[in-house]
Design an enzyme around this catalytic site. Sequence first.
Site, short mmCIF file in Angstrom:
data_model
loop_
_atom_site.label_atom_id
_atom_site.label_comp_id
_atom_site.label_asym_id
_atom_site.label_seq_id
_atom_site.Cartn_x
_atom_site.Cartn_y
_atom_site.Cartn_z
N ASP A 42 0.80 -1.23 0.00
CA ASP A 42 0.00 0.00 0.00
C ASP A 42 0.83 1.28 0.00
O ASP A 42 0.30 2.36 -0.27
CB ASP A 42 -0.94 0.03 1.21
CG ASP A 42 -1.95 -1.10 1.18
OD1 ASP A 42 -2.30 -1.56 0.07
OD2 ASP A 42 -2.39 -1.54 2.26
N THR B 122 -4.63 -10.15 -6.61
CA THR B 122 -3.60 -10.35 -7.64
C THR B 122 -2.46 -9.36 -7.46
O THR B 122 -1.32 -9.64 -7.86
CB THR B 122 -4.18 -10.18 -9.06
OG1 THR B 122 -4.70 -8.84 -9.21
CG2 THR B 122 -5.30 -11.17 -9.33
#
EC number: 2.7.1.11
Length: 327
Positions: free
Chosen positions: A128, A252
Amino acid sequence: MLKKIGILTSGGDSQGMNAAIAGVIKTAHAKGLETYIIRDGYLGLINNWIEVVDNNFADSIMLLGGTVIGSARLPEFKDPEVQKKAVDILKKQEIAALVVIGGDGSYQGAQRLTELGINCIALPGTIDNDITSSDYTIGFDTAINIVVEAIDRLRDTMQSHNRCSIVEVMGHACGDIALYAGIAGGADIISINEAALSETEIADRVAMLHQAQKRSVIVVVSEMIYPDVHKLAKLVESKSGYITRATVLGHTQRGGNPTAMDRYRAFQMAQFAVEQIIAGVGGLAIGNQGDQIIARPIMEALSIPRSSRKEIWAKFDQLNQNIYQKS
């Protein structure tokens, strides 16, 4: 005298964690230290899932995605009794120092263990890019490359059929994946958490692109902004004239082989972490700033405000608006 170092990965996995694990093992062994892996993060720690490993374990893992030693979330680790149990297990194993690879929650656990007598060094492991003490986190580069590849593929088929694709990417409350990958992938519209467009704004902008006879449109959005991107796609379709589909890339983005840059950064940070431990220092968060590997106290690292991406987003957004308004 320090003889043993432990390693654990905690929270969501990210590509490059294995390179960091390899870096810790190889550096520690070069310094004459034993290394112990802790399976499944803090959960494995309180269950004593601890194994000694050597350089052979590290030889073939750098290219692998995920974390070969496993990871888990353990909210109960906030409990002082659970923390004490973890410390008792480490002391019984004579493991006096620990390298923790993970996100904010993992950092907080490392800080608490340091306060209880186990020298911990934290490495930023998350796709992130939301660890504010480091310019880039381990896994971010791989994740944005995965997203760019997905955008490229979607663009091919959208261009073939004169359609619009809405691509939702991860990032939690941080929009870096959407912003970096969206710009690199040539997205037409990007919506991130700190510069979120309303559903109506997105639909209206896509309609303008249709009026400008643009053959395909790619919209990249961060997760946690829109309740249902498939419903957003239906709204866009109803207002724009494009057949519109939503693609949620999901997990993914967290799998697959890490890029060279993620491996390089992770290995460097791991080396630096072991050097700090050997120097007798704990309670540090390792990160990168430009080309430099840096260390800060964990609590300081957790308190650093996130740098705004609004200016970067605004320049990109204005450029795209100028292009299709003049078409």
